[in-house]
Design an enzyme around this catalytic site. Structure first.
Site, mmCIF file in Angstrom:
data_model
loop_
_atom_site.group_PDB
_atom_site.id
_atom_site.type_symbol
_atom_site.label_atom_id
_atom_site.label_comp_id
_atom_site.label_asym_id
_atom_site.label_seq_id
_atom_site.Cartn_x
_atom_site.Cartn_y
_atom_site.Cartn_z
ATOM 1 N N HIS A 144 0.833 -1.205 0.000
ATOM 2 C CA HIS A 144 0.000 0.000 0.000
ATOM 3 C C HIS A 144 0.868 1.256 0.000
ATOM 4 O O HIS A 144 0.692 2.154 -0.835
ATOM 5 C CB HIS A 144 -0.905 -0.023 1.236
ATOM 6 C CG HIS A 144 -1.826 1.149 1.355
ATOM 7 N ND1 HIS A 144 -3.184 1.039 1.224
ATOM 8 C CD2 HIS A 144 -1.587 2.463 1.618
ATOM 9 C CE1 HIS A 144 -3.744 2.228 1.373
ATOM 10 N NE2 HIS A 144 -2.791 3.116 1.631
ATOM 11 N N GLU A 145 1.815 1.319 0.933
ATOM 12 C CA GLU A 145 2.648 2.522 1.039
ATOM 13 C C GLU A 145 3.601 2.644 -0.154
ATOM 14 O O GLU A 145 3.956 3.755 -0.561
ATOM 15 C CB GLU A 145 3.425 2.506 2.357
ATOM 16 C CG GLU A 145 2.559 2.418 3.613
ATOM 17 C CD GLU A 145 1.515 3.515 3.716
ATOM 18 O OE1 GLU A 145 1.703 4.577 3.088
ATOM 19 O OE2 GLU A 145 0.503 3.313 4.420
ATOM 20 N N HIS A 148 1.901 4.453 -2.883
ATOM 21 C CA HIS A 148 1.993 5.900 -2.638
ATOM 22 C C HIS A 148 3.359 6.439 -3.064
ATOM 23 O O HIS A 148 3.449 7.508 -3.684
ATOM 24 C CB HIS A 148 1.781 6.199 -1.156
ATOM 25 C CG HIS A 148 0.378 6.026 -0.681
ATOM 26 N ND1 HIS A 148 -0.715 6.298 -1.463
ATOM 27 C CD2 HIS A 148 -0.114 5.617 0.527
ATOM 28 C CE1 HIS A 148 -1.824 6.057 -0.768
ATOM 29 N NE2 HIS A 148 -1.480 5.646 0.439
#
Length: 244
Positions: A144-145, A148
């Site tokens: 997820h990160e 980003h």
């Protein structure tokens, strides 16, 4: 920002409602039985949980680092994202992926906000060690990160712009694996089959946008996510398709 699972925590207003004595963190046996029997008031549950996180910080961080290192070495999705971040002249490894204890944050309107991790362009990725359940949870949070991070390197995201943030949250929730059916079924008790992935992505993107201090309310969060949904959900880069 990676949110923890979608069970709603008590709000700060619970503190005012409880007519119980002040929470005593040293009364471990009494607190343990209160939790076990379901008699501890919501406000004390928050304090009890935070006290336990503080007590076990080293243990949690050590385990988180072990899971992080395993995924950096063996996880296909993490290795894939590492390579694609390097291709954009970025670097994410054990030096700037750190495990830390993340205390619960109280917003101005009294809501309790917990998170699983976070990305900072200046510092890298933080994994919230006290929220990590196992190696798969770390893998999903890392992925997820890393989405980003890739978005930031590829498009120079303005994280203060809610539309930019919403788009990256949609992509991160969709591509990381956190909305796969098995996780929805076993950890969040969401049993729907049709449109399950889209509903999960939308729900978690709204929750992540709402957690940002400059988002006014859930109405604004939903509006912003809806505005960018079509283009951002369909964009699976750097994957050819939704990986899992």
């Amino acid at each position: 920002m990676a949110s923890t699972d979608d069970n709603k925590p008590p709000t700060a207003s619970d503190f005012a409602k409880d007519a119980e004595p002040q929470f005593d963190p040293t009364a471990r046996t009494r607190n343990w039985f209160s939790i076990l029997l379901g008699t501890m008031p919501p406000s004390h549950q928050i304090l009890y949980r935070e006290d336990q996180y503080a007590r076990h910080e080293k243990r949690d961080c050590d385990k988180c680092e072990e899971w992080r290192d395993y995924n950096l070495k063996y996880s296909p999705i993490v290795i894939f994202m590492q390579k694609n971040i390097r291709d954009l002249n970025g670097k994410l490894d054990a030096d700037n992926i750190r495990c830390r204890r993340c205390p619960t944050r109280i917003t101005e309107d009294g809501k309790m906000v917990r998170q699983g991790g976070g990305f900072s362009p200046e510092h890298g990725i933080q994994l919230c060690a006290n929220e990590m359940r196992d190696s798969k949870h770390v893998e999903d949070t890392l992925a997820h990160e890393m989405v980003h991070a890739w978005d930031h390197l590829r498009w120079k995201v303005d994280w203060g712009d809610l539309r930019h943030a919403a788009c990256s949250e949609i992509r991160a929730a969709s591509l990381s694996g956190e909305c796969r059916w098995t996780r929805e079924f076993w950890t969040r008790n969401n049993y729907r089959v049709t449109q399950q992935h889209q509903e999960c992505v939308r729900r978690r993107a709204v929750k992540s946008v709402l957690a940002r201090p400059w988002c006014k309310d859930d109405v604004q969060a939903v509006k912003v996510v809806n505005e960018v949904w079509d283009s951002c959900y369909s964009d699976t880069r750097p994957f050819d398709e939704i990986y899992k």
